[in-house]
Design a protein around this motif. Structure first.
Motif, short mmCIF file in Angstrom:
data_model
loop_
_atom_site.label_atom_id
_atom_site.label_comp_id
_atom_site.label_asym_id
_atom_site.label_seq_id
_atom_site.Cartn_x
_atom_site.Cartn_y
_atom_site.Cartn_z
N THR A 45 68.74 98.76 16.69
CA THR A 45 70.14 99.06 16.98
C THR A 45 70.42 98.60 18.41
OG1 THR A 45 69.66 101.30 17.78
CG2 THR A 45 70.11 101.05 15.43
N PHE A 46 71.60 98.03 18.62
CA PHE A 46 71.86 97.43 19.92
C PHE A 46 73.35 97.18 20.12
CE2 PHE A 46 70.29 94.30 16.84
CZ PHE A 46 71.42 93.51 16.67
N HIS A 47 73.71 96.89 21.36
CA HIS A 47 75.07 96.54 21.75
C HIS A 47 74.97 95.48 22.84
CE1 HIS A 47 79.22 98.00 23.51
NE2 HIS A 47 79.26 96.76 23.05
N PHE A 48 75.41 94.27 22.53
CA PHE A 48 75.38 93.16 23.47
C PHE A 48 76.76 92.53 23.59
CE2 PHE A 48 70.97 92.88 21.67
CZ PHE A 48 70.31 93.32 22.81
N GLN A 49 77.04 92.06 24.79
CA GLN A 49 78.23 91.23 24.99
C GLN A 49 77.85 90.08 25.91
OE1 GLN A 49 81.72 92.17 27.66
NE2 GLN A 49 82.75 92.37 25.67
N SER A 50 78.28 88.88 25.55
CA SER A 50 78.04 87.70 26.38
C SER A 50 79.37 87.06 26.76
CB SER A 50 77.17 86.68 25.64
OG SER A 50 77.84 86.17 24.50
N ILE A 51 79.44 86.58 28.00
CA ILE A 51 80.59 85.81 28.48
C ILE A 51 80.06 84.46 28.92
CG2 ILE A 51 82.49 85.70 30.13
CD1 ILE A 51 82.36 88.75 30.32
N THR A 52 80.46 83.42 28.22
CA THR A 52 79.91 82.09 28.44
C THR A 52 80.96 81.14 28.98
OG1 THR A 52 78.37 82.40 26.58
CG2 THR A 52 78.74 80.14 27.32
N GLU A 53 80.60 80.42 30.03
CA GLU A 53 81.42 79.31 30.52
C GLU A 53 80.57 78.04 30.43
OE1 GLU A 53 84.17 79.60 33.79
OE2 GLU A 53 83.63 81.71 34.05
N ARG A 54 81.15 77.01 29.84
CA ARG A 54 80.40 75.78 29.57
C ARG A 54 81.18 74.57 30.04
NH1 ARG A 54 80.41 76.58 24.66
NH2 ARG A 54 78.51 77.82 24.56
N VAL A 55 80.53 73.70 30.79
CA VAL A 55 81.14 72.46 31.27
C VAL A 55 80.28 71.29 30.78
CG1 VAL A 55 81.81 71.10 33.28
CG2 VAL A 55 82.08 73.58 33.33
N ALA A 56 80.92 70.30 30.18
CA ALA A 56 80.22 69.10 29.72
C ALA A 56 80.82 67.88 30.41
CB ALA A 56 80.34 68.95 28.20
N ASN A 57 79.95 67.00 30.92
CA ASN A 57 80.39 65.81 31.64
C ASN A 57 79.71 64.57 31.08
OD1 ASN A 57 82.10 66.73 34.00
ND2 ASN A 57 80.28 68.01 34.31
N ILE A 222 75.94 82.11 31.43
CA ILE A 222 76.16 83.22 30.50
C ILE A 222 75.87 84.53 31.22
CG2 ILE A 222 75.66 84.17 28.22
CD1 ILE A 222 74.40 81.52 27.47
N LEU A 223 76.83 85.43 31.19
CA LEU A 223 76.66 86.79 31.72
C LEU A 223 76.56 87.76 30.55
CD1 LEU A 223 79.34 86.78 34.57
CD2 LEU A 223 76.90 86.21 34.75
N TYR A 224 75.75 88.79 30.72
CA TYR A 224 75.60 89.83 29.70
C TYR A 224 75.99 91.17 30.34
CZ TYR A 224 73.08 86.18 27.24
OH TYR A 224 72.75 84.99 26.63
N PRO A 225 77.30 91.45 30.44
CA PRO A 225 77.73 92.71 31.05
C PRO A 225 77.34 93.92 30.23
CG PRO A 225 79.61 91.53 30.13
CD PRO A 225 78.44 90.60 30.07
N ILE A 226 77.12 93.73 28.93
CA ILE A 226 76.62 94.81 28.08
C ILE A 226 75.32 94.34 27.45
CG2 ILE A 226 77.07 96.32 26.11
CD1 ILE A 226 80.05 95.92 26.58
N ALA A 227 74.26 95.07 27.66
CA ALA A 227 72.96 94.76 27.06
C ALA A 227 72.22 96.08 26.92
CB ALA A 227 72.18 93.78 27.93
#
Length: 411
Positions: A45-57, A222-227
């Motif tokens: 059982t778990f609770h995760f949240q990820s916030i991802t910012e991605r840049v491609a060049n 990637i940030l994981y404010p909830i883990a």
């Protein structure tokens, strides 16, 4: 944090239980990453949240995107999955009795009886694909920690997220492949051994055709404010009421002409092709050498989320039925043999595994999709072949091949 209207799980009072702080002080990066992988693998059982910012060049191209993925899993087949991307906001929810899928921008939803887990579409649209990625978050974090190569410890840091401080180990790792090079840095919470932040830099290639590969550089933060593991969750979180202006539909699969799943290729009723497999040490084994007992073959890869989710079920079947004569082998499609070997060792999977980067098995079976499960009788004849993973459905054909009447009675 921006609040998503109509899909506001963080306003519903989610409490958490902090995992017990590890007593060991880690100085070896490989040992630390293996401990991280085991922490994720042991989470039911778990609770995760990820916030991802991605840049491609690339030389003539630049792109930026941001996405927020949230997944909560509780006992009793209850879960909530959310994905917010430039393709819209998507939600999948089960209270253990009813499962809902909802596309906010389309104002449409699907309602169905709950299954043994999320019931994802057979054909993914670009939005529903993110729901699958959110559900696989724990699995992929486990795999990332397991597959990190050439790791070194960097000085410890304390990072800040949403007003909270997280003392972290910092590990840098690199990985090489035929068409890519990656540098990856992990910030790992010292109290929980969960990843709180990661930064990836990859030199990849966009495959235009079999002859044209255009170089591209990607950077992802990637940030994981909830883990949290074993969180205490308000049961109301898993209850969904469709907005009054939303319409019930049969499916959220994309409505594109000809958009139907490819037909399953099956050798059921035919003799298993006798190809030669090679293990991680270079030893060769013919499939015909397994005749005399029922054989279960699992085709998988460490980069395949559904494959990794299936492995614990495969482990239960192997442990339960080996005494009745069932043989289990797996065949990985990883680029490097050590990826699969290390993953299996960390997670305690002990059946034989063979490395097949060239896809000899998939060619022989005329089936490229994974996970692929093939069941073969003692004479080498295929009796069951599917490209999804369903433990309950697989038990029946296995039991039919086993001679032990006690196994039949138990099932």
């Amino acid at each position: 944090m921006r609040i998503i209207a109509g899909v506001v799980l963080w306003l519903l009072g989610v409490g958490t239980v902090q995992a017990q702080a590890p007593t060991e002080k880690f100085t070896d990066p490989a040992k630390l990453l293996d401990a991280v992988a085991k922490t994720y693998a042991g989470a039911d059982t778990f609770h995760f949240q990820s916030i991802t910012e991605r840049v491609a060049n690339a030389e003539l191209h630049r792109s930026w995107e941001k996405e927020v993925h949230t997944v909560i899993k509780a006992r009793g087949n209850r879960f909530r999955i959310e994905a917010r991307t430039w393709l819209g906001t998507w939600m999948q929810d089960s209270d253990g009795t009813t499962e809902w899928s909802y596309a906010r921008e389309g104002k449409i939803y699907v309602k169905r009886p709950a299954g043994e887990g999320p019931q994802f579409p057979k054909m993914y649209g670009m939005g529903t694909m993110h729901l699958r990625q959110a559900w696989d978050m724990r699995t992929f974090l486990d795999a990332e920690a397991t597959s990190a190569k050439h790791a070194t410890m960097l000085p410890e840091e304390t990072i800040q997220m949403e007003g909270k401080s997280y003392p972290c180990y910092v590990v840098h790792a690199t990985n090489e492949g035929q068409d890519f090079h990656s540098d990856q840095t992990f910030w790992i919470g010292k109290k929980t051994l969960l990843i709180r932040k990661e930064v990836k830099q990859e030199a990849t290639a966009v495959i235009v055709s079999s002859a044209i590969k255009m170089p591209q550089h990607e950077e992802e933060t990637i940030l994981y404010p909830i883990a949290d593991l074993d969180p205490q969750i308000d049961p109301k979180l898993f209850q969904f009421t469709p907005p009054s202006d939303a319409k019930e539909v049969a499916t959220l699969e994309p409505n594109i002409p000809g958009n139907t799943p490819p037909p399953a290729s099956s050798l059921a009723g035919k003799q298993l092709p006798d190809i030669t497999l090679t293990d991680a040490n270079g030893r060769e084994t013919k499939l015909s050498s397994f005749r005399g007992h029922p054989l279960l073959i699992d085709s998988w890869a460490t980069w395949c989320g559904p494959c990794l989710e299936w492995m614990p079920s495969l482990g239960r079947l192997e442990k339960e039925m080996r005494a009745q004569g069932l043989q289990v082998i797996s065949v990985d499609r990883d680029e490097a043999a050590e990826n699969a070997t290390h993953y299996m060792a960390v997670h305690g999977f002990t059946w034989p595994n063979y490395h097949d980067a060239e896809g000899k098995l998939s060619k022989a079976l005329a089936e490229k999709r994974i996970p692929l499960t093939v069941l073969v009788d003692a004479k080498g004849q295929v009796t069951y072949m599917v490209t999804d993973s369903d433990e309950a459905a697989l038990r029946k054909p296995i039991v039919a091949l086993l001679p032990d009447t006690a196994v039949h009675a138990a099932n």
